[in-house]
Design a protein around this motif. Structure first.
Motif, short mmCIF file in Angstrom:
data_model
loop_
_atom_site.label_atom_id
_atom_site.label_comp_id
_atom_site.label_asym_id
_atom_site.label_seq_id
_atom_site.Cartn_x
_atom_site.Cartn_y
_atom_site.Cartn_z
N HIS A 206 0.82 -1.22 0.00
CA HIS A 206 0.00 0.00 0.00
C HIS A 206 0.86 1.26 0.00
N LEU A 207 1.86 1.24 -0.84
CA LEU A 207 2.82 2.33 -0.94
C LEU A 207 2.55 3.12 -2.21
N PRO A 208 2.00 4.31 -2.11
CA PRO A 208 1.67 5.07 -3.32
C PRO A 208 2.92 5.54 -4.07
N ILE A 209 2.75 5.76 -5.36
CA ILE A 209 3.82 6.21 -6.25
C ILE A 209 3.35 7.47 -6.95
N ILE A 210 4.21 8.45 -7.06
CA ILE A 210 3.92 9.62 -7.89
C ILE A 210 5.03 9.73 -8.93
N VAL A 211 4.64 9.73 -10.20
CA VAL A 211 5.56 9.89 -11.31
C VAL A 211 5.46 11.34 -11.78
N PHE A 212 6.59 12.03 -11.85
CA PHE A 212 6.55 13.47 -12.14
C PHE A 212 7.81 13.90 -12.89
N ASN A 213 7.80 15.12 -13.37
CA ASN A 213 8.95 15.69 -14.09
C ASN A 213 9.90 16.33 -13.09
N ILE A 214 11.07 15.76 -12.91
CA ILE A 214 12.03 16.25 -11.93
C ILE A 214 12.59 17.61 -12.31
N TRP A 215 12.52 17.97 -13.61
CA TRP A 215 13.13 19.21 -14.06
C TRP A 215 12.22 20.42 -13.91
N LYS A 216 10.99 20.23 -13.50
CA LYS A 216 10.11 21.37 -13.23
C LYS A 216 10.43 21.89 -11.84
N ARG A 217 10.82 23.14 -11.79
CA ARG A 217 11.29 23.75 -10.55
C ARG A 217 10.30 23.58 -9.40
N ASN A 218 10.82 23.15 -8.25
CA ASN A 218 10.04 22.99 -7.02
C ASN A 218 8.97 21.91 -7.11
N SER A 219 9.11 20.99 -8.06
CA SER A 219 8.08 19.96 -8.21
C SER A 219 8.01 19.05 -6.99
N ILE A 220 9.17 18.70 -6.42
CA ILE A 220 9.15 17.83 -5.23
C ILE A 220 8.49 18.57 -4.06
N LYS A 221 8.83 19.81 -3.89
CA LYS A 221 8.25 20.60 -2.80
C LYS A 221 6.73 20.69 -2.94
N LYS A 222 6.26 20.87 -4.15
CA LYS A 222 4.82 20.94 -4.38
C LYS A 222 4.13 19.63 -4.01
N ILE A 223 4.78 18.51 -4.37
CA ILE A 223 4.23 17.21 -4.01
C ILE A 223 4.18 17.06 -2.49
N ILE A 224 5.25 17.44 -1.83
CA ILE A 224 5.33 17.34 -0.37
C ILE A 224 4.17 18.08 0.29
N TYR A 225 3.82 19.24 -0.28
CA TYR A 225 2.74 20.05 0.28
C TYR A 225 1.36 19.65 -0.22
N GLY A 226 1.30 18.58 -1.00
CA GLY A 226 -0.01 18.06 -1.38
C GLY A 226 -0.55 18.50 -2.72
N GLU A 227 0.24 19.27 -3.50
CA GLU A 227 -0.23 19.66 -4.82
C GLU A 227 -0.30 18.44 -5.73
N LYS A 228 -1.26 18.45 -6.64
CA LYS A 228 -1.44 17.33 -7.56
C LYS A 228 -0.53 17.50 -8.76
N ILE A 229 0.65 16.89 -8.65
CA ILE A 229 1.67 16.96 -9.69
C ILE A 229 1.86 15.58 -10.29
N GLY A 230 2.02 15.50 -11.60
CA GLY A 230 2.31 14.23 -12.24
C GLY A 230 1.16 13.24 -12.18
N THR A 231 1.50 11.96 -12.04
CA THR A 231 0.53 10.87 -11.99
C THR A 231 0.64 10.13 -10.65
N LEU A 232 -0.48 10.00 -9.96
CA LEU A 232 -0.53 9.27 -8.70
C LEU A 232 -0.96 7.83 -8.98
N VAL A 233 -0.18 6.87 -8.50
CA VAL A 233 -0.50 5.45 -8.64
C VAL A 233 -0.77 4.90 -7.25
N GLN A 234 -1.97 4.38 -7.06
CA GLN A 234 -2.32 3.84 -5.76
C GLN A 234 -3.44 2.81 -5.92
N LYS A 235 -3.97 2.32 -4.80
CA LYS A 235 -4.99 1.27 -4.83
C LYS A 235 -6.28 1.79 -5.46
#
Length: 235
Positions: A206-235
């Motif tokens: 039950h470990l979700p995966i988010i696939v995203f573009n690493i080269w978009k500035r602050n993309s990881i930070k946005k994910i951390i704060y709950g923004e819907k970035i990229g594709t979420l893979v889950q149950k």
């Protein structure tokens, strides 16, 4: 807001605009992004591929190298990448530890689960290298395995595209991007953005995966704060 995450990066990310090897500006850019995440107090682990130097699975077809030998060569390539990223992070003042699945005590610590968790608790960025230490397993599988072992909340798969598409968006400009997918659908459709064994392991845990573009500035930070970035893979 996530507290403990595992970031999976292919070796091609460190390659930048080069045809081979490590591009220093690319590794520095990644390091700067990771520093911002570490400053937020996030416990961060990273798994790097080695495809910019040597891809084990391709070895047998290209030059007759035995598959197991080629995979071990690929594992060593991930250690080179880990040391490069460690150097870039430490130049920014980020305390970092490289943990390898293959013993090489002169340059890195051996992977020990409890030690890895302790490093995270001390706010050190840890880089897992040498895959699982076994041939026939991809670094995607290593990422899923380590994420489960350290009780990460999510696996972030940083790529050059902004999510999972129904087909290659570079070849098909009309390719549809999925905003959300179920594990089973990703497996059934044979989408190659992540190794199927790794996806199965994430599904079981039950470990979700988010696939995203690493080269978009602050993309990881946005994910951390709950923004819907990229594709979420889950149950």
């Amino acid at each position: 807001m996530y507290k403990r995450v595992l970031l999976k990066l292919g070796g091609e990310i460190l390659q930048g605009k080069r045809n081979y090897g490590i591009d220093l500006p690319a590794s520095q850019a990644i390091a700067e992004e990771l520093k911002e995440i570490q400053r937020l107090g996030i416990q961060l682990a990273v798994v790097l591929g080695g495809g910019n130097i040597f891809r084990g699975a391709a070895g047998k077809g290209n030059n007759g190298i035995d598959r197991s030998t080629g995979d071990y060569m690929g594992m060593l390539a991930t250690v080179i990448n880990a040391l490069a990223l460690q150097d870039a992070l430490e130049k920014l003042g980020v305390v970092t530890r490289v943990l390898t699945a293959i013993s090489m005590s002169q340059i890195a610590e051996p992977y020990i689960r409890r030690r890895a968790i302790r490093h995270l608790e001390k706010k050190r960025v840890i880089i897992f290298a040498a895959g699982t230490g076994n041939p026939y397993f991809s670094t995607d599988m290593a990422a899923a395995l380590r994420a489960a072992e350290i009780n990460a909340e999510i696996v972030l798969k940083g790529t050059k595209v902004d999510g999972v598409y129904c087909s290659d968006p570079k070849r098909n400009p009309r390719a549809k991007r999925y905003r959300q997918l179920k594990y089973i659908d990703m497996l059934k459709m044979g989408l190659k953005v992540m190794d199927s064994t790794a996806v199965s392991l994430c599904m079981e845990n039950h470990l979700p995966i988010i696939v995203f573009n690493i080269w978009k500035r602050n993309s990881i930070k946005k994910i951390i704060y709950g923004e819907k970035i990229g594709t979420l893979v889950q149950k």
